[in-house]
Design a protein around this motif. Structure first.
Motif, PDB file in Angstrom:
ATOM      1  N   ALA A 222     -46.291 -62.456  34.520  1.00  0.00           N
ATOM      2  CA  ALA A 222     -47.724 -62.549  34.174  1.00  0.00           C
ATOM      3  C   ALA A 222     -48.683 -61.436  33.829  1.00  0.00           C
ATOM      4  N   CYS A 241     -47.416 -71.192  42.200  1.00  0.00           N
ATOM      5  CA  CYS A 241     -46.178 -70.050  42.197  1.00  0.00           C
ATOM      6  C   CYS A 241     -45.542 -70.249  43.466  1.00  0.00           C
ATOM      7  N   ILE A 249     -47.653 -72.083  31.089  1.00  0.00           N
ATOM      8  CA  ILE A 249     -48.931 -71.736  31.731  1.00  0.00           C
ATOM      9  C   ILE A 249     -49.712 -71.286  30.591  1.00  0.00           C
ATOM     10  N   TYR A 261     -55.678 -67.324  34.006  1.00  0.00           N
ATOM     11  CA  TYR A 261     -54.877 -68.420  33.678  1.00  0.00           C
ATOM     12  C   TYR A 261     -55.618 -69.623  34.277  1.00  0.00           C
ATOM     13  N   GLN A 263     -53.950 -72.185  35.467  1.00  0.00           N
ATOM     14  CA  GLN A 263     -53.254 -72.454  36.695  1.00  0.00           C
ATOM     15  C   GLN A 263     -53.779 -71.797  37.715  1.00  0.00           C
ATOM     16  N   ILE A 270     -49.237 -76.467  36.415  1.00  0.00           N
ATOM     17  CA  ILE A 270     -48.211 -75.900  35.341  1.00  0.00           C
ATOM     18  C   ILE A 270     -48.269 -77.038  34.363  1.00  0.00           C
TER      19      ILE A 270
END
Length: 334
Positions: A222, A241, A249, A261, A263, A270
């Protein structure tokens, strides 16, 4: 003795024409005589009633005919406009009558039919329904704007090289690394997905950044600036995660309002491939406003608050005004 023609001859006095009884010899000059001729009436017995006969010459007949035509009044309509129209049946009447109300119904019907046909064509091309979505926020600016109308296609259609197997979606990371697919001002596909797979939630249109497998620690893949200050996988919010399942993502392109993001910010977990409704292909500015008004109208029916009712009346008024304008322009009233 007296000669022929003498006035003393009694025979001469008996002749009404004053001639003697002897026949005239050939070549004799008889002199002027009075003759009477009877002219017969050529008119038919029907004229005996005293009526005047029509013209006795063709020219006079034509004058009489022209006067008769001029004296015949033209047919007067009864106000419906259909006196001189002839139809084979109710269907022919509906499609060909000049009645203004029927014409208005035909105009509205043809407009609705045109929209329906366009929708069917778009569905055949895109493979998803609805094939058009409206952008409700500025999360994708500067590449998409609020009130844009976006045409989307099924994720398996028109898949470029480098798409994730089984999805046809190209992610930002894959396209940037391999110099691949570009859309809407940046690498990778812009997708429309159902957050958390919940059909009651409003779909989100964001870019697919990268794909993760189930149980994957994706922290190192990421961009740290989009992790909202998390220093490890365990610190990423919403238990995103390690990945609870395989999927995408995602993130909006607006670096001001969407600096993390989806998420991480809790907009969605996700994104599973089956949550993806489609891939964005074409953007049409401003036309999404109409789509949003219908969506707001549908949601407003669930509430009866004064503000909601006022907004509902406004939307209905705008819709009626727009429909009236379209019909009036087609009828030539405007």
């Amino acid at each position: 003795m007296t000669g022929p023609g003498n006035a003393d001859d009694p025979d001469d006095a008996d002749r009404p024409d004053g001639r003697d009884g002897d026949p005239a010899a050939p070549g004799d000059d008889q002199g002027p005589t009075d003759e009477w001729e009877w002219v017969s009436d050529e008119s038919s017995p029907d004229d005996a009633d005293g009526s005047e006969p029509l013209g006795t010459t063709p020219e006079q007949d034509r004058v009489v005919d022209a006067d008769a035509d001029a004296a015949t009044p033209p047919p007067q309509p009864n106000g419906n406009g259909d006196d001189s129209e002839e139809f084979d049946g109710p269907i022919d009447w509906f499609f060909n009558t000049s009645d203004p109300w029927v014409q208005t119904i035909r105009d509205i019907g043809s407009s609705v039919l045109t929209v329906a046909l366009i929708g069917l064509v778009l569905f055949a091309v895109s493979g998803v329904w609805p094939p058009l979505v409206a952008v409700e926020s500025g999360s994708m600016e500067p590449h998409m704007h609020k009130n844009d109308l976006v045409f989307i296609v099924d994720q398996d259609r028109y898949a470029p090289d480098g798409g994730i197997e089984g999805t046809g979606v190209v992610t930002y990371q894959h396209a940037r690394t391999n110099g691949g697919y570009w859309s809407f001002g940046d690498y990778g596909n812009v997708i429309v997905y159902q957050p958390y797979g919940d059909v009651r939630r409003t779909p989100i249109i964001h870019r697919a950044m990268f794909y993760v497998e189930r149980g994957e620690n994706w922290y190192d893949r990421a961009n740290e600036s989009y992790l909202d200050g998390a220093d490890s996988c365990a610190e990423i919010a919403n238990n995103a995660c390690p990945a609870p399942h395989a999927g995408f993502i995602t993130k909006g392109d607006n670096q001001v309002t969407n600096d993390h993001y989806d998420q991480v910010g809790g907009q969605s977990n996700i994104v599973r491939p089956e949550w993806v409704q489609g891939k964005a292909k074409v953007r049409i500015p401003f036309l999404g406003w109409v789509r949003l008004q219908f969506a707001n109208l549908a949601s407003a029916t669930a509430s009866t608050g004064p503000a909601t009712l006022a907004g509902l009346r406004l939307q209905l008024g705008l819709f009626a005004a727009g429909l009236g304008t379209v019909v009036s322009r087609r009828r030539g009233w405007l």
